[in-house]
Every structure is written in C-alpha cells, then in structure tokens.
Motif scaffolding. Structure first.
Motif, PDB file in Angstrom:
ATOM      1  N   LYS A 550      -7.237  -9.258 -12.582  1.00  0.00           N
ATOM      2  CA  LYS A 550      -6.107  -8.709 -11.846  1.00  0.00           C
ATOM      3  C   LYS A 550      -6.506  -8.497 -10.403  1.00  0.00           C
ATOM      4  N   THR A 553      -1.681  -6.322  -5.298  1.00  0.00           N
ATOM      5  CA  THR A 553      -1.317  -5.003  -4.811  1.00  0.00           C
ATOM      6  C   THR A 553       0.102  -4.717  -5.277  1.00  0.00           C
ATOM      7  N   ALA A 554       0.292  -3.510  -5.791  1.00  0.00           N
ATOM      8  CA  ALA A 554       1.570  -3.196  -6.439  1.00  0.00           C
ATOM      9  C   ALA A 554       2.738  -3.229  -5.462  1.00  0.00           C
ATOM     10  N   ARG A 563       0.309  -5.728   7.644  1.00  0.00           N
ATOM     11  CA  ARG A 563      -0.849  -5.039   7.114  1.00  0.00           C
ATOM     12  C   ARG A 563      -1.510  -5.882   6.015  1.00  0.00           C
TER      13      ARG A 563
ATOM     14  N   PHE B  35       1.811   6.573   3.512  1.00  0.00           N
ATOM     15  CA  PHE B  35       2.920   6.417   4.452  1.00  0.00           C
ATOM     16  C   PHE B  35       2.861   7.502   5.525  1.00  0.00           C
ATOM     17  N   CYS B 200       1.311   0.141 -10.089  1.00  0.00           N
ATOM     18  CA  CYS B 200      -0.081   0.365 -10.448  1.00  0.00           C
ATOM     19  C   CYS B 200      -0.699   1.137  -9.279  1.00  0.00           C
ATOM     20  N   THR B 202      -2.539   2.252  -6.330  1.00  0.00           N
ATOM     21  CA  THR B 202      -3.325   1.556  -5.320  1.00  0.00           C
ATOM     22  C   THR B 202      -4.110   2.613  -4.554  1.00  0.00           C
ATOM     23  N   GLU B 204      -5.203   3.631  -1.465  1.00  0.00           N
ATOM     24  CA  GLU B 204      -5.045   3.344  -0.043  1.00  0.00           C
ATOM     25  C   GLU B 204      -6.107   4.114   0.729  1.00  0.00           C
ATOM     26  N   GLU B 205      -6.625   3.464   1.754  1.00  0.00           N
ATOM     27  CA  GLU B 205      -7.631   4.140   2.574  1.00  0.00           C
ATOM     28  C   GLU B 205      -7.063   5.434   3.146  1.00  0.00           C
ATOM     29  N   ARG B 220     -12.234   2.963 -11.130  1.00  0.00           N
ATOM     30  CA  ARG B 220     -11.174   1.988 -11.342  1.00  0.00           C
ATOM     31  C   ARG B 220     -11.552   1.139 -12.538  1.00  0.00           C
TER      32      ARG B 220
END
Lengths: 598, 390
Positions: A550, A553-554, A563, B35, B200, B202, B204-205, B220
């Motif tokens: 897998k 990215t969701a 990005r 965000f 799923c 993710t 994120e940094e 993970r």
C-alpha cells in the motif's frame, strides 16, 4: 675474500610461536639495537603485522657477534613471512640463507605452518636448527616437542636448543649454534657478480630500495647494474646494510646481505628472485629459482560511498608501489559502481590488503565474492586464464575448465576428525592421508579446490575444532572440474556483482541462498519481481521480492495538487540515488548488505 | 466505472469552475490535522470577512460557479449570522445557483440555528466530521465531540431535510483493531448517509501524531492499512455505496461534484488563507496565515505561493496522476487532444507496464487502476510524474 666469518640465516615458525620476540633478543644480545631503543617487536614495522602477529614484509638485519672461538662473526638475520600466501617470497628469502632456526612453541608443539615452513627450508637445502621456544611456560612439554621433531620432521631430537625469547634463555646457545652448524656463504667462487633480489620496497624520495644478498663478486655505488630477468639496466646510487636502520657502506661483497639504491623508480621493474649482475662484466647464468608470481585470488573492491572512489584509487596505487604481487585494474559494476578488480597471492594477502585500505587510507570498501584463476580451454584448443566470472565465455564454446587445487595440511585434535572429514567432503576435497601427531592430535593431508576454501573454510575449521585446529596449504595442480557460471538476475536482468563460477553440484544450493537473501533485502516493489539464479539461461533457483502492499495517500483536495506533486517529486528524486537493474530501482546498500552478511 | 460519475461528467473541453472558501477557525486543533487554522475571535472574524471581500474583488469570475465548498478549519464554527454573511458573498459572485454547495461541520457545531442559516444561504450538502463512533478513538485523535453528539447531529440534519450528508470516518488509527473499524463502518452504514468518506490515517508533518510516530510511541502497519482498505471497499460496496475515489463512496448520484471537478483538473477558485486556486492556466496558493493573507489581498495580491503556469502537458499529466485515483479512471483521448506535443509514447509504455503488472486495466482509450493499483496510487503517480510535463 673471506666468507668464513659470515653466516646468513632466518627464523621460520608457526604464527605466535615467538619468532619476533626471539629476533629481538638476538639483536639485543649482539648489541645491534640497545635495549632502550628496542621497541617491542622491532622487526615488524607495520601495525597490522603486530596486531595479527604475522610478518608480511621481510626486514633483514646485520649483527656483529664475537663468538666463543674468539672470532668476530657477521650474522645476517632474515625475517620471513609466516604465511603460505607468500611462499614464493619466503622461498626467495630462504634462498638468501644457508641456515634456518625452526621455532617450535614448547606448549603448542608442531603446527601446520611449522611443517610447511620446515619443508620449504629443506627444499632450499638449508641447515635447519630446531629451537624449542617458550620452555619457561608452565604448560611446556619438551618431551612431546622432541618426539614430534623426530616423528614429523625427521630431525634428531638432540639437535634441539631450548630457549625462551621472553626470558632470554638460550640466546647465546642459538648464536653459537648458528656459527657452528650453519655453513658459511655458498657459491662465492662464481667468476662474476651475482646478487639475489629477495625483496624490495618503495621510498617516495629514493625510489625502489632493493633487498639483496650478494653471492659472488661485489657491488658499490657508481657500478652499472643489470637485472638479468628483464634486462633492465641502472646505476647503483648507494649500497648499505640494515642495522636494522639503513646504513650506507662502501661496498657489498660475497656473502653480504644489504640494500641497493639505483635509478629504478618502479617496484614492478624489480622482481623478487631476480639476479643482479654488473652490466660491465655480466654473469652468464642467473641464480636458480626465479619465477614470476601470479595472483591466485581475485575480487572486486568498491568504495562503500561512491564519492570515495578517488580515495580508493589512491590507496590501491600506493599499496601497489610496495607490493608488486598485488595487481589491479579499474572495473565498473552495474550494482556497485566504479571500483577495481584486484588480484592477490592468496586469502591472507587479500584480507591484509583490504584491511590496510580501510585502516591506513580510511576508505570503507566492499568486496565482491573472491574468485580463483581458472584455466579455460575452448574448442579449437586455445587455453586462457579467467579470474572474473564475467569473462567466462559462452558455455557451448568451452571444452574444459580446470581449477587450482591446494594441498592442505590440517592439524586437529582427534575428537574432531569425523566433523573435519565431513567438512573436507562438503568442500569437494579428499583426505590423502592422516598422521598421528601425538596421543591427542592428528594431521590430515588433504587435496581441496582452492575456490572452496576462499570464503568460510578457515572459520568452519576453527569452529569445528573450537579454535584448536590449524591449517596451512601449498598450491597444487590444476584439475579439470565441472564448473559453471552462475548468474543472479533481478527481473530477468543479471546483477554482475553476483555472478560466480561454481561447481555444478553446488550451484543450486548457493543460488537458492543468494536469491533468498537478495529477495529479502530488496525493499518491496510495485511489480512482481523475481530474483533468479541461472546457469546459461536455465533457471535453477528463484525467489520473489516482496510486493509493495500500500502506498497511497488517503486525502486529495484542490490545495493538495501542488503539495502532492512535491511529495511525489521527492519520492522520485530518492529513486534516482538507487541503482537501476533493468527496471527495478534498488538501494545500493542492498547489494552491499548481501555481500556483507556472508 | 460508476454510472453516476459519468452521467455527471461534463463534455470535455468546457471547463467548469468550483469555489473553495477556507474558513480558518477551529476551537481546538486535532492531533492529525495539518490544515491551516487559528483560534476565532470577533476581530479576526471581522478582518477575515473584510479580506474575503477584497480577495473576491481581485478575481475574474466566470459566468457560473458550478460547485461551492466551505472547508477549514471549522466553517460550522461561524455564528448563524456570519454563515448568512458568507452565503451572501457566495451568491454575489457565483452567478446563479451552484449545483452543489458543501459545508464541513463538526458534530458539535450542528445546532438548529446554524442548520436554519445554512438552509437559508442555499447550502445543499453537509460533510460531517464524525471520524469514529468510539469514545476511546475520538479521544486518541484529540476530537472534542462524543459519539452521542454525532448521532444527535445526524438526527438534526435529517430532521431539517438535509438529504445530502457525508460522514468523514478514519481508520488505521493507533489503538484501533480491524473489528473496531468494521463496527464504526457498520454504524455509519446504519445511519444511511448519502455519502461516506473513509480516510486512512495519514501522518502529516508537524502534527501531534507525526511527532508520536517519529518518537516511536506509535507504529505504522502498512500491511494492516492495506487490509483495512480492501475490507472497507468490499463492505461499502455490499451496502450499496459506490466507490468513486480512493477514499470516497456515495449512493447513486451523490458523489461530491466539487471534488470530482478538482480531480478532473477543471478550474477552481480558492478564497481565504491557505486556499489553493487553479484558474485560467495558472495555479497558486494563498499564504497560510490570516494576518499575512489579509495584508496580501489588501495589497491586491493573491495565490502567490507555489505559483505555476499550467502548460497543456502539465495539466494532462495531473489529470492522469490525480484522475487515476478515481475508479472511473482517465480517458486519455481528450488529454492527448489537450497536449498533442507531449510524450504520449512514454505514457502508453507505462500503461502497458501497469497493465502487465496487474495494476491497471486499459480499455480503448481509458485507463483505470485495479484495486491493487489503487493501493499503490502514489507509486503509480510517481512513475507518471514528469512524463508529460517535461
């Protein structure tokens, strides 16, 4: 010309039997080197030698000794490398002597190398003086040592001198024995000057320094010299002796051991075993025993980090300056990048050189599987040497391949005989005979293919015998063998660094092992990727690289487009650093890992 | 391919434009969220509205905005009065009624007063940040609502007649096993929303979860992620939700048009800090800082970050990379027409390779990923990157 007051001798022994310490005592006793100056193990100058307890390079030294008979003698001591990889060099060094001290550790007794070295000395018709060393050890067994001398080496036990280099016991006895038993220099009556080259080294300022034994005639600065083997002429700049420092002297005469400095700048031009004569009055015949030495074992050496290539190149070139037995040429591998194909006299030589590159030149290197030199005969009759599997011609054109064998002398405790014989069988060897060394030890004389002992034979021997076994070998003949080239392929594309020449019966097992390892180390791939071992296109083993499960990215929104492109770009850049085998990107360290964890 | 997706597709060549408004305010930052957001106060909200209007004034508006999406942040955090104000702004520039108007809400923000305001404004679709129905997991994510509040919100939206509702759910969370997730999924199905998004997790940094991951406090498990993806797709399909993108499922006719518009590389206008725009051959992003964004638009500038001119090749490439995330896949024919000079032979070769590897199906001019291919959509994208744009 009086050679009767000169004696040339050397010390031969198994590793760790105290050769260097004893040499130091001799220098000390004869006041050649004062105790204050005498650092531990004076004759071994390379760190690595000290650490591994082996002598790689020979350093002669001249001593003056007022003997009990009232005469003052000139004694030249040659230190010899203890390992068979250097057997030709040892033989030349022995050829420069008339006698040899055969050192036996009183606690260990006769070992594999003792036997090998003693036979070399007998072969050179040297007077062998047995010395039982370390007699002050609590575990010393003089009776056993004496018996072994008689049984294995056929040397009368009463000839043995009891000594201890460490405590200085028997040093004078040894010196007296050298004078009494070692004959004075031979062959001095030959009408012209003949000098044996038994070693050379490179000095950045002075060029090649030749270690020389003058057999007949004399040589001095200003003489024109001729190397009879290759016809190279030069002018002698300086002659001298080793004390053990280089000390110039007006002239070297028959029987002397010392050095020559000339205009020669490359060690390649000075072959060990060659004969030097005067160019004005040249000798007709060379001294006996000269031969060209050829590397027996080859492997590829690559820098671990690509940017270290220049550093590696420099290191190899420098090492080569002082070691003409070490050969190399540039090569490149798809898997490992740019590196060098290097040839060595044997396993130990290879190990030592690799270690020196790492330690003295600070370059991390990776070595490919070593290969021996095969003799390949193709249909139509031509025969040539192949030291790199890549150069093996198409199987259909090959009439016969021969491989080098060795005669190994293996000393082990009785209880491990069964396991040892199994190992020899596994390695395609035969045990030619067994000799009892004493109540607990046997000596096996075996014939083995050289390529079978390249990788793990010695480790296995040590592990079977819990460290008590020892082995030495000499090269034997070439024998025809059912050898094949095995390629390792990733997704159908061969990975050059893993090609090898193996015996047909071993191919499948080794192929499977390699495939498994590679498949395991290569990171999961997008597509189904097979790792296969093949002989001439026929697959003999196969494994699959794990498939990537897998990688998605969701979330993806309008703001994510730029990005995400950047992230994908980063991912793509990362792949560029990888090695591309066909269509498969593989991190370079994957290959290194496979080669390493052997 | 989902029938509704095709039905809703517009003829290629006519570009439709979406409008995204980023509402940057959150009461609290969630542990997984990257965000842009800031804490709301009256003055910040006032300046935000002022700058929105200024930014809108800088834009060459098309005749018709097809879809609107308010995201955040938490748009639902605005007061009913502010929601109406924002609605008025949209209507002023959208040129008639948008076909779809979505607003993101947290369960806590779904009050009757707000629902009333949103209806009045013309909002047609609510995306509810449910994430999980289990208190333990909500807690682990740093969410502030309870499962009961999620049920309550769903009930209120239903009662008010919002029939186009999406639930955002998350899986592969730390501490969540396969059964936990299937229970959440079943719970969502039982509530029968029109649309379900399953994300799923993710990492994120610069999020709290990223930090925990890099500290080794959580791990993970890619194998589990793959397994859960597949199980989710099967479960939702069985329940009548058609998958139309990696993480999105809808009852027939209920796919999010705004997102489809984006993935098909149409145009969209982004207003607000951190909002991205793609319009008239350009792409760019607003600065992700309320004050700086206010200053930018006051000076007559917008979408200055990552600004890029969109060549036909780049646009076709992105349509391919991002389009392949959708179940319908990509029709290469119109893309070829859009960028005739690009290296299509390389794309064809790659398509062949993907098909041979079982990652894609190729039918006529269409290419679409297989389920296994969809799980590797990033790697596929990476391979496609640069093929047409360079």
């Amino acid at each position: 010309m009086d050679v009767s007051l000169t004696r040339n001798f050397c010390i031969i022994a198994h590793v760790d039997h105290g050769k260097t310490t004893l040499s130091d005592r001799l220098l000390e006793f004869t006041n050649t080197v004062s105790q204050r100056v005498l650092t531990e193990q004076h004759l071994d100058s390379m760190d690595l030698e000290k650490e591994r307890g082996i002598t790689i390079k020979m350093h002669p030294v001249s001593m003056t000794y007022p003997a009990k008979d009232g005469k003052v003698y000139k004694l030249n001591l040659m230190d010899t490398p203890g390992h068979v990889d250097f057997s030709y060099e040892v033989s030349r060094s022995l050829a420069a002597c008339e006698g040899a001290l055969l050192l036996i550790d009183a606690a260990q007794g006769v070992e594999a190398q003792t036997v090998a070295n003693a036979h070399l000395a007998f072969g050179q018709k040297l007077k062998v003086i047995p010395v039982i060393n370390k007699i002050d050890l609590p575990s010393a067994n003089l009776e056993l040592c004496t018996k072994q001398l008689e049984d294995i080496l056929t040397i009368p036990g009463e000839e043995a001198i009891l000594a201890s280099g460490k405590s200085g016991i028997g040093i004078e006895d040894i010196l007296e024995a050298v004078i009494a038993r070692v004959p004075p220099p031979r062959d001095w009556q030959y009408p012209q000057t003949r000098i044996l080259v038994f070693d050379s080294f490179y000095d950045s300022y002075r060029g090649v320094i030749i270690h020389a034994r003058v057999f007949s005639g004399a040589i001095k600065a200003g003489d024109g010299m001729l190397l009879m083997g290759n016809g190279i002429k030069s002018e002698v700049k300086e002659v001298g002796i080793f004390t053990p420092k280089m000390e110039p002297c007006p002239m070297l005469e028959a029987g002397d051991v010392g050095y020559l400095v000339s205009n020669i700048k490359s060690t390649e031009d000075v072959k060990i075993g060659d004969t030097i004569t005067l160019s004005q009055k040249p000798a007709k015949d060379m001294l006996e025993g000269y031969k060209e030495v050829h590397p027996m074992v080859y492997c590829g050496l690559y820098p671990l980090e690509t940017q270290d290539y220049e550093k590696l190149k420099y290191a190899i070139a420098r090492l080569r300056l002082n070691d003409s037995a070490f050969v190399y040429q540039q090569e490149s591998s798809v898997a490992l990048g740019f590196g060098f194909r290097c040839g060595f006299l044997g396993l130990l030589h290879m190990e030592v050189m690799q270690e020196r590159i790492r330690r003295e030149y600070d370059v991390e290197i990776i070595s490919t599987y070593p290969s021996v030199v095969y003799k390949v005969k193709v249909h139509g009759g031509t025969e040539f040497d192949v030291d790199n599997p890549v150069n093996l011609p198409d199987p259909s054109s090959i009439e016969m391949i021969s491989e080098p064998t060795i005669k190994a002398s293996i000393h082990i405790p009785n209880e491990f005989l069964g396991d040892m014989l199994s190992l020899v069988m596994e390695k395609r060897g035969t045990c030619d005979h067994t000799d009892t060394l004493d109540a607990t030890r046997v000596m096996l004389t075996c014939t083995l293919p050289l390529n079978e002992i390249l990788v793990d034979f010695n480790d296995r021997l040590k592990s079977i015998t819990r460290g008590y076994g020892s082995m030495d070998y000499e090269l034997g003949e070439y024998r025809p063998s059912d050898l094949v080239k095995m390629d390792i392929m990733v997704n159908g594309d061969p990975v050059d660094a893993f090609s090898s020449i193996v015996h047909r019966t071993k191919a499948e097992g080794q192929g499977r092992q390699l495939c498994e390892k590679l498949a395991d180390i290569i990171p999961p791939q997008m597509f189904k990727i097979a790792v296969q071992a093949a002989i001439g296109g026929k697959i003999i083993a196969r494994d699959n690289v794990r498939e990537m499960r897998k990688d998605v990215t969701a979330k993806c929104y309008g703001g994510d487009i730029s990005r995400k492109r950047k992230l994908l770009d980063k991912q793509k850049e990362g792949k560029k650093k990888m090695k591309l085998i066909g269509k498969v990107s593989i991190p370079p360290d994957a290959f290194i890992k496979v080669l390493k964890n052997d | 391919m989902s029938d509704f997706a095709i039905a809703q597709d517009k003829a290629m060549g006519t570009v439709s434009t979406g409008l995204y408004i980023h509402v940057p305010f959150c009461a609290r930052s969630c542990d997984y969220c990257a965000f842009y957001q800031s804490a709301p106060d009256a003055d910040a909200i006032r300046r935000y509205f002022e700058a929105l209007r200024q930014e809108a004034g800088l834009i060459a508006w098309p005749a018709q905005i097809e879809t609107v999406f308010w995201g955040g942040g938490t748009p639902g955090l605005l007061s009913p009065k502010d929601l109406l104000k924002l609605g008025a702004l949209v209507r002023e520039f959208s040129g008639g009624r948008p076909r779809e108007w979505s607003v993101e809400m947290t369960p806590l923000s779904v009050t009757e007063a707000r629902i009333e305001a949103l209806k009045e404004a013309g909002v047609t679709r609510i995306s509810l940040g449910v994430q999980s129905f289990q208190p333990r997991l909500l807690d682990a994510l740093g969410r502030q609502h309870t499962p009961e509040q999620a049920f309550k919100a769903a009930e209120r939206l239903h009662a008010a007649g919002f029939d186009n509702v999406n639930y955002d759910l998350m899986f592969a969370l730390p501490g969540q096993d396969d059964e936990d997730w299937m229970r959440d999924l079943d719970q969502a199905i039982a509530l029968a929303p029109a649309h379900i998004s399953t994300y799923c997790l993710t990492f994120e940094e610069d999020t709290k979860l990223w930090l925990k991951l890099s500290q080794g406090k959580i791990r993970r498990d890619v194998e589990a992620e793959a397994r859960l993806y597949t199980a989710t797709w099967e479960r939702l399909a069985a329940a009548g939700y058609g998958q139309y993108e990696i993480s999105n499922f809808a009852r027939p006719g209920r796919a999010c048009l705004h997102n489809l518009n984006t993935w098909r590389m149409q145009d969209w206008i982004g207003l607000g800090p951190s909002a991205a725009s793609q319009q008239a051959g350009w792409r760019g992003t607003n600065i992700a800082d309320l004050d700086k964004w206010c200053a930018e638009v006051a000076a007559g500038r917008r979408a200055g970050e990552d600004r890029q001119e969109l060549s036909p090749g780049l646009l076709a490439e992105d349509a391919l990379i991002f389009g392949l995330r959708m179940n319908e896949g990509v029709d290469l024919a119109p893309l070829r027409a859009r960028a005739p000079g690009a290296d299509w032979a390389a794309v064809d070769a790659m398509a062949g390779e993907l098909r041979e590897g079982g990652l894609a199906d190729v039918t006529g001019s269409w290419i679409r990923l297989t389920p296994r291919g969809r799980l590797l959509a990033d790697s596929v994208g990476e391979r496609l990157l640069g093929l047409l744009s360079s």
